[in-house]
Design a protein around this motif. Sequence first.
Motif, mmCIF file in Angstrom:
data_model
loop_
_atom_site.group_PDB
_atom_site.id
_atom_site.type_symbol
_atom_site.label_atom_id
_atom_site.label_comp_id
_atom_site.label_asym_id
_atom_site.label_seq_id
_atom_site.Cartn_x
_atom_site.Cartn_y
_atom_site.Cartn_z
ATOM 1 N N SER A 54 4.283 -7.746 5.523
ATOM 2 C CA SER A 54 4.707 -6.542 6.249
ATOM 3 C C SER A 54 6.135 -6.136 5.927
ATOM 4 O O SER A 54 6.514 -4.992 6.148
ATOM 5 N N GLY A 86 2.084 2.930 2.987
ATOM 6 C CA GLY A 86 2.350 1.689 3.714
ATOM 7 C C GLY A 86 1.173 0.734 3.670
ATOM 8 O O GLY A 86 1.343 -0.480 3.488
ATOM 9 N N LEU A 87 -0.047 1.256 3.822
ATOM 10 C CA LEU A 87 -1.237 0.408 3.763
ATOM 11 C C LEU A 87 -1.412 -0.211 2.381
ATOM 12 O O LEU A 87 -1.728 -1.405 2.259
ATOM 13 N N VAL A 88 -1.226 0.583 1.345
ATOM 14 C CA VAL A 88 -1.347 0.066 -0.020
ATOM 15 C C VAL A 88 -0.307 -1.020 -0.277
ATOM 16 O O VAL A 88 -0.626 -2.075 -0.841
ATOM 17 N N ILE A 145 1.358 6.944 5.570
ATOM 18 C CA ILE A 145 0.596 5.814 6.111
ATOM 19 C C ILE A 145 -0.176 5.116 4.986
ATOM 20 O O ILE A 145 -0.206 3.879 4.916
ATOM 21 N N ILE A 146 -0.783 5.884 4.094
ATOM 22 C CA ILE A 146 -1.531 5.295 2.980
ATOM 23 C C ILE A 146 -0.608 4.495 2.078
ATOM 24 O O ILE A 146 -0.971 3.396 1.618
ATOM 25 N N LEU A 168 4.413 2.470 7.476
ATOM 26 C CA LEU A 168 3.374 2.759 8.462
ATOM 27 C C LEU A 168 3.968 3.409 9.712
ATOM 28 O O LEU A 168 3.432 4.402 10.227
ATOM 29 N N PHE A 223 1.056 -2.962 1.936
ATOM 30 C CA PHE A 223 0.679 -4.143 2.714
ATOM 31 C C PHE A 223 -0.493 -4.880 2.076
ATOM 32 O O PHE A 223 -0.499 -6.111 1.991
ATOM 33 N N VAL A 224 -1.497 -4.152 1.611
ATOM 34 C CA VAL A 224 -2.667 -4.783 1.004
ATOM 35 C C VAL A 224 -2.285 -5.516 -0.278
ATOM 36 O O VAL A 224 -2.730 -6.647 -0.515
ATOM 37 N N ALA A 280 6.464 -2.471 4.110
ATOM 38 C CA ALA A 280 5.179 -1.835 4.425
ATOM 39 C C ALA A 280 5.111 -1.315 5.859
ATOM 40 O O ALA A 280 4.688 -0.178 6.087
ATOM 41 N N SER A 322 -0.325 11.280 6.699
ATOM 42 C CA SER A 322 -1.398 10.466 6.118
ATOM 43 C C SER A 322 -0.968 9.839 4.806
ATOM 44 O O SER A 322 -1.261 8.669 4.536
#
Length: 122
Positions: free
Chosen positions: A43, A33-35, A30-31, A70, A37-38, A66, A27
């Motif tokens: 990507s 990677g999400l941060v 993944i977080i 993920l 990307f945002v 990113a 988790s």
Amino acid sequence: MTEEKEKLLEIELRIGKILRAGVFVSSAVIIIGLVMFVFTGYSGYPGTTYPRGLSEIARGLVEFKAFAWLMAGLFLLILTPILRVLASIFAFAKEGDKMYIFITVMVLAVLVLAIFLGHTGV
């Protein structure tokens, strides 16, 4: 509680810790990677491409891409139940329960085969 029940409880607690740690680490990755990307909106890969193999994911992690982060998080999440099965094999071996060792090894073989077949697209 009998000694045997205490051993089983201890094994279950260890297996539970493995599952919690695996979910927590995956988790977190993944977080990250999400941060990434945002905040970047990118990507790290051109168009609709993404890392497909472990070497590409590892390279992308080093380069802070990113989608690589993920994919690494998802890979770790998939790896978590496999680690649980491996831990179960060692737990049953410690108990000397040959039938459960055999059954758990067969479960591991099915998991590995499914991952291999899914990766090759068969």
